[in-house]
Each structure stands twice: as structure tokens, then as C-alpha cells.
Design a protein around this motif. Sequence first.
Motif, PDB file in Angstrom:
ATOM      1  N   ALA A  22     -40.432 -22.128 -31.637  1.00 12.54           N
ATOM      2  CA  ALA A  22     -40.410 -21.758 -30.370  1.00 12.54           C
ATOM      3  C   ALA A  22     -41.614 -21.849 -29.247  1.00 12.54           C
ATOM      4  O   ALA A  22     -41.359 -22.260 -28.241  1.00 12.54           O
ATOM      5  CB  ALA A  22     -40.214 -20.019 -30.262  1.00 12.54           C
ATOM      6  N   HIS A  26     -41.955 -24.387 -26.040  1.00 11.27           N
ATOM      7  CA  HIS A  26     -42.258 -24.046 -24.702  1.00 11.27           C
ATOM      8  C   HIS A  26     -43.271 -24.948 -24.042  1.00 11.27           C
ATOM      9  O   HIS A  26     -43.277 -24.999 -22.961  1.00 11.27           O
ATOM     10  CB  HIS A  26     -43.388 -22.614 -25.236  1.00 11.27           C
ATOM     11  CG  HIS A  26     -43.381 -21.796 -23.852  1.00 11.27           C
ATOM     12  ND1 HIS A  26     -42.583 -21.271 -23.165  1.00 11.27           N
ATOM     13  CD2 HIS A  26     -44.484 -21.266 -23.301  1.00 11.27           C
ATOM     14  CE1 HIS A  26     -42.708 -20.521 -22.230  1.00 11.27           C
ATOM     15  NE2 HIS A  26     -44.113 -20.798 -22.296  1.00 11.27           N
ATOM     16  N   ILE A 125     -45.438 -14.684 -29.062  1.00 14.12           N
ATOM     17  CA  ILE A 125     -43.867 -14.908 -29.301  1.00 14.12           C
ATOM     18  C   ILE A 125     -43.373 -13.495 -29.603  1.00 14.12           C
ATOM     19  O   ILE A 125     -43.725 -12.617 -30.520  1.00 14.12           O
ATOM     20  CB  ILE A 125     -43.422 -15.818 -30.330  1.00 14.12           C
ATOM     21  CG1 ILE A 125     -43.709 -17.243 -30.047  1.00 14.12           C
ATOM     22  CG2 ILE A 125     -41.742 -15.868 -30.535  1.00 14.12           C
ATOM     23  CD1 ILE A 125     -45.099 -17.646 -30.437  1.00 14.12           C
ATOM     24  N   ALA A 129     -38.941 -15.187 -27.606  1.00  9.65           N
ATOM     25  CA  ALA A 129     -39.395 -15.694 -26.585  1.00  9.65           C
ATOM     26  C   ALA A 129     -40.979 -16.024 -26.519  1.00  9.65           C
ATOM     27  O   ALA A 129     -41.451 -14.997 -26.362  1.00  9.65           O
ATOM     28  CB  ALA A 129     -39.018 -14.843 -25.218  1.00  9.65           C
TER      29      ALA A 129
END
Length: 152
Positions: A22, A26, A125, A129
Motif C-alpha cells: 500500500a 502511494h 497505513i 490507506a
Amino acid sequence: MENEPDLDDLLRRLRRLEDMEAARNHLHRYAAALDTPAPDSIAALFTEDGVLRTRLGEFTGREAIAGFYRDRLAADPSEKRHFITSPRTTWAAPGVVEIASYFLFTARAGTSVLGWGTYLDRLRIQAGAPLFTEKTIEIHMGTDLAKGWARS
């Protein structure tokens, strides 16, 4: 079996890998945001208290970070493309990932420009997200093709 990892260990390892992936993804959102520059959209990739460090200073909080990008874009409105390469991800703690990477950029204004440098990022995170808590940008070279760069 004696050497097989237990389920809790496998779940912790899976969460670490998911956090790292993740965070790596990003970086690509950041590059895309720079290519279609909207300072508030770039700042939204940071936590509320995120820190951006550049040769021009340290900028803390989304408002200051958006201001930095607003000023830089006003000073150089050329069309740019950003590329992130060789990301090295390190899981630092649950929900915290560090990434060291290289970047390249090209620009088109009155002339063609290219440059490169490094990013050092720390991301948080939460629920899958990621957001930058810290980003350090070090530009190693930025030049137009007519001037080129000297060999060292």
C-alpha cells in the motif's frame, strides 16, 4: 509440524506485506498528482501533521505543504512527468513503512528539462490507506538539455 509457522505469525507477515505494498502504491499516486498539479491534492497525500523536507526548508501540515507546491508551481509552470524507481521498502512498525527511492522528472517549457534525485518517505497505513507522515526530497540534478550536466 514443528517448523511450520503458526497462523498468527502468517497473519502478521501478511499485514506487513500489505502495508508495504500500500505504501509503495502511494508513491505512484504522488507522482501522478505531481503530473496533474493541484497543490491541495498533493497535500492530501500527507497526514494532517505531515512534514515535507526540501532544500528550501521544512513544511509542516497540509496547509504549509500545499503552500510549498503552490509556490513551486507558480515559479515553474512547465508541464512535467515524474517517475519513481527502485523503491526499497522497510516495515518499521505496525502500520508504519519507510521507503527510499529514486525519482526522475522531465519537463517541457521553452526547452526540454530533466532531473533526478531521491525520496526518503515514512508512511502511516490505517485500514489499508497510506499517508505520508514525512517526505524528504533531495534533488541531485536538474538541467535543460542544452546545458547538460558535467561529468564528475
